[in-house]
Design an enzyme around this catalytic site. Structure first.
Site, mmCIF file in Angstrom:
data_model
loop_
_atom_site.group_PDB
_atom_site.id
_atom_site.type_symbol
_atom_site.label_atom_id
_atom_site.label_comp_id
_atom_site.label_asym_id
_atom_site.label_seq_id
_atom_site.Cartn_x
_atom_site.Cartn_y
_atom_site.Cartn_z
ATOM 1 N N SER A 182 0.802 -1.223 0.000
ATOM 2 C CA SER A 182 0.000 0.000 0.000
ATOM 3 C C SER A 182 0.835 1.273 0.000
ATOM 4 C CB SER A 182 -0.938 0.003 1.205
ATOM 5 O OG SER A 182 -0.213 -0.187 2.398
ATOM 6 N N HIS A 210 -5.485 -3.787 -2.027
ATOM 7 C CA HIS A 210 -5.334 -2.767 -3.083
ATOM 8 C C HIS A 210 -5.397 -3.359 -4.480
ATOM 9 C CE1 HIS A 210 -4.593 0.856 -0.758
ATOM 10 N NE2 HIS A 210 -4.049 0.045 0.136
ATOM 11 N N LYS A 241 -12.137 -0.085 -0.705
ATOM 12 C CA LYS A 241 -11.296 0.718 -1.592
ATOM 13 C C LYS A 241 -11.955 0.760 -2.977
ATOM 14 C CE LYS A 241 -7.389 -0.573 1.326
ATOM 15 N NZ LYS A 241 -7.423 0.538 2.258
HETATM 16 C C1 LIG Z 1 -2.692 -3.693 2.304
HETATM 17 C C2 LIG Z 1 -3.915 -3.382 3.116
HETATM 18 N N1 LIG Z 1 -4.558 -4.392 3.724
HETATM 19 C C3 LIG Z 1 -5.669 -4.169 4.449
HETATM 20 C C4 LIG Z 1 -6.178 -2.904 4.606
HETATM 21 C C5 LIG Z 1 -7.399 -2.703 5.450
HETATM 22 O O1 LIG Z 1 -8.527 -2.544 4.662
HETATM 23 P P1 LIG Z 1 -9.787 -1.752 5.218
HETATM 24 O O2 LIG Z 1 -9.555 -0.306 4.969
HETATM 25 O O3 LIG Z 1 -10.937 -2.341 4.476
HETATM 26 O O4 LIG Z 1 -9.863 -2.042 6.694
HETATM 27 C C6 LIG Z 1 -5.549 -1.822 3.998
HETATM 28 C C7 LIG Z 1 -6.115 -0.456 4.151
HETATM 29 O O5 LIG Z 1 -5.498 0.462 4.537
HETATM 30 C C8 LIG Z 1 -4.389 -2.071 3.239
HETATM 31 O O6 LIG Z 1 -3.737 -1.050 2.664
#
Ligand SMILES: Cc1ncc(COP(=O)(O)O)c(C=O)c1O
Length: 393
Positions: A182, A210, A241
Site C-alpha cells: 500500500s 489494493h 477501496k
Molecule cells: C494492504 C492493506 N490491507 C488491508 C487494509 C485494510 O482494509 P480496510 O480499509 O478495508 O480495513 C488496507 C487499508 O489500509 C491495506 O492497505
C-alpha cells in the site's frame, strides 16, 4: 489531587510537533471525488482509495437506498447471533463466485479480515513467515495469534526460503504477503512465494486489499493477475477501496470459511454490516462484471500520471499499480511537500515513520478512473512547480 496519568501523551504529541510530523485531520466536505472540497479548498484529490469512483456511483447509491428503505439502517447483532441477514449471505455467495473459490466470509473491514483470520488460523506453536512491508493488520493478526513471527526482506523469495529451510517439516507455517503493497504500489512476489508454499507445505495467504477491483480479469485481484488460482489458500480482499463501500472478506475453501465463522473474533464479537453497505457491494460487483471499461480507464490514467511524475524526475520507487509514491527521504520534507501541494490545489498525503522507514518518507499519490486528463495534468504541473521550489527535481 492526582496528576494527569495521561500527561505523557501530550509530551509525545509535542515531540511529533517538534519533528514536523504532527498532522491535523483533513476534512472532506462533500463527496469523495477526483476533485473534492477538503478543508474549505477545492483540490485535485490524489489520496483516496476510491480507484473506480464507486463511492458515488448511481448504481451503488440506488441499491443502498433500496436496502435502506426495505431493511433499515443497521443489522442489530453480530453475525453469529441475529445479525446474519439474507443480504450478507447473498454478498458472500456472490463474492465466492466472483473469486472462483468454494466460499467467502465477509468482515466489517479489511483490517478485521486480516487480523481476525491470521489470529484464528494460527496459535502459539505455529510460525508465520511474513514480508517486511506487509500491512499493519497482518502484523497485528500475527501478534494476536502468538505464533512466532519470521520476517523476510521485501519480496526476497530466497530469504523466505532460507527461513523456511530452518523450520521443522512438521511445523505449521503460514507464508503471507500483500498482493499490492500500500505504500510503494509494487506487487507481492506471488509466483515465487506460491512455489515455496508448495515446496515447504505452508499455508499461503495473500492480502489483496489494493488489488481488489484493480488487478486481474474484472478486478479479481493478483491471484488472477498472476494466474495463481488454486495455489493460494487464503485470499483477503477489501470492499472499502475500489469497491467503494466498506468491509473485507476472506475467500477460500468451505472448511476455512466455516472455521472462521466459528473462530474469527471480529466475526463473532462485532456487529455485522448495515444491509445498505452489503447491498452497495453487490452493485459494485455487478459493475466490475458489466463495465470492465472502468478498470481500463483507471489503468490509462495510471500510466499517464506515473510517466508524468517520472519525466519530472521524481523518485517514484518500484510502483506497478495506481499507487505511485514520490519518495523524498526526511519525514518533515514529505510533510512540507504535501502541505505546499495542498496550498497549490493538489491533495497528496505525506507519509512518514512509522508507516514507512525513517529515510523513505514520501507523499503518496493514487489516481482513479474518474480523474480527467485536465485534472491529472494540473496535478503534474503543481508537482513540477513545488518540486522545483523544494529542490526535489
Ligand atoms: C494492504 C492493506 N490491507 C488491508 C487494509 C485494510 O482494509 P480496510 O480499509 O478495508 O480495513 C488496507 C487499508 O489500509 C491495506 O492497505
Amino acid at each position: 489531587m492526582r496528576s494527569d496519568p495521561l500527561s505523557f501523551l501530550s509530551s509525545e504529541l509535542d515531540s511529533l510537533k517538534a519533528q514536523g510530523l504532527y498532522r491535523h485531520l483533513r476534512i472532506l466536505e462533500g463527496e469523495q471525488k477526483a476533485t473534492a472540497i477538503i478543508d474549505h479548498r477545492q483540490v485535485v484529490n490524489l489520496s483516496s482509495n476510491n480507484y473506480l469512483g464507486l463511492t458515488t456511483h448511481p448504481r451503488l447509491r440506488e441499491r443502498a437506498r433500496e436496502a435502506l428503505d426495505r431493511l433499515g439502517v443497521g443489522s442489530g447483532s453480530v453475525r453469529t447471533i441475529a445479525g446474519t441477514m439474507s443480504v450478507h449471505m447473498e454478498l458472500e455467495q456472490r463474492l465466492a463466485r466472483f473469486k472462483n473459490t468454494e466460499a467467502v466470509v465477509v468482515f466489517q473491514s479489511g483490517f478485521a479480515a486480516n487480523a481476525g483470520t491470521v489470529a484464528a488460523v494460527l496459535s502459539k506453536d505455529d510460525v508465520v513467515v511474513s514480508d517486511e512491508l506487509n500491512h499493519a493488520s497482518i502484523i497485528d493478526g500475527c501478534r494476536l495469534s502468538r505464533a512466532a513471527i519470521k520476517v523476510f526482506p521485501h519480496k526476497d523469495v530466497d530469504a523466505a526460503r532460507r527461513v523456511l529451510q530452518e523450520l521443522p517439516a512438521a511445523q505449521r507455517k503460514l507464508l503471507i504477503t500483500d498482493g499490492v503493497f500500500s505504500m510503494d504500489g509494487d506487487l507481492g512476489a506471488l509466483p515465487g512465494l506460491c512455489a515455496l508454499a508448495e515446496e515447504f507445505n505452508c499455508i499461503m495467504m495473500v492480502d489483496d486489499a489494493h488489488a481488489s477491483g484493480v488487478f486481474g480479469r474484472n478486478g479479481r485481484g493478483t491471484i488472477d493477475h498472476f494466474d495463481m488460482h488454486g495455489r493460494v489458500d487464503i485470499q483477503v480482499g477489501t470492499l472499502s477501496k475500489a469497491i467503494g463501500a466498506l468491509g473485507g472478506y476472506v475467500a477460500g475453501s468451505r472448511a476455512l470459511i466455516e472455521f472462521l465463522y466459528h473462530r474469527a473474533r471480529p466475526f463473532l464479537f462485532s456487529t455485522s454490516h448495515p444491509p445498505a453497505v452489503a447491498a452497495a457491494c453487490l452493485a459494485a460487483i455487478d459493475i466490475l462484471e458489466d463495465e470492465p471499461a472502468i478498470i481500463e480507464r483507471l489503468w490509462e490514467n495510471t500510466r499517464f500520471f506515473k510517466a508524468g511524475l517520472q519525466e519530472l524526475g521524481f523518485n517514484t520507487g518500484l510502483s506497478e499499480s495506481p499507487i505511485t509514491p514520490v519518495i523524498v527521504g526526511e519525514g518533515a520534507l514529505a510533510m512540507q511537500l504535501s502541505d505546499r501541494l495542498f496550498e497549490e490545489g493538489v491533495f497528496a498525503q505525506g507519509i512518514a515513520f512509522p508507516t514507512v522507514a525513517r529515510d523513505k518518507a514520501r507523499v503518496r499519490t493514487i489516481v482513479t478512473a474518474t480523474h480527467t486528463r485536465d485534472e491529472l495534468q494540473f496535478a503534474l504541473d503543481v508537482f513540477a512547480k513545488v518540486g522545483r521550489e523544494l529542490g526535489l527535481r
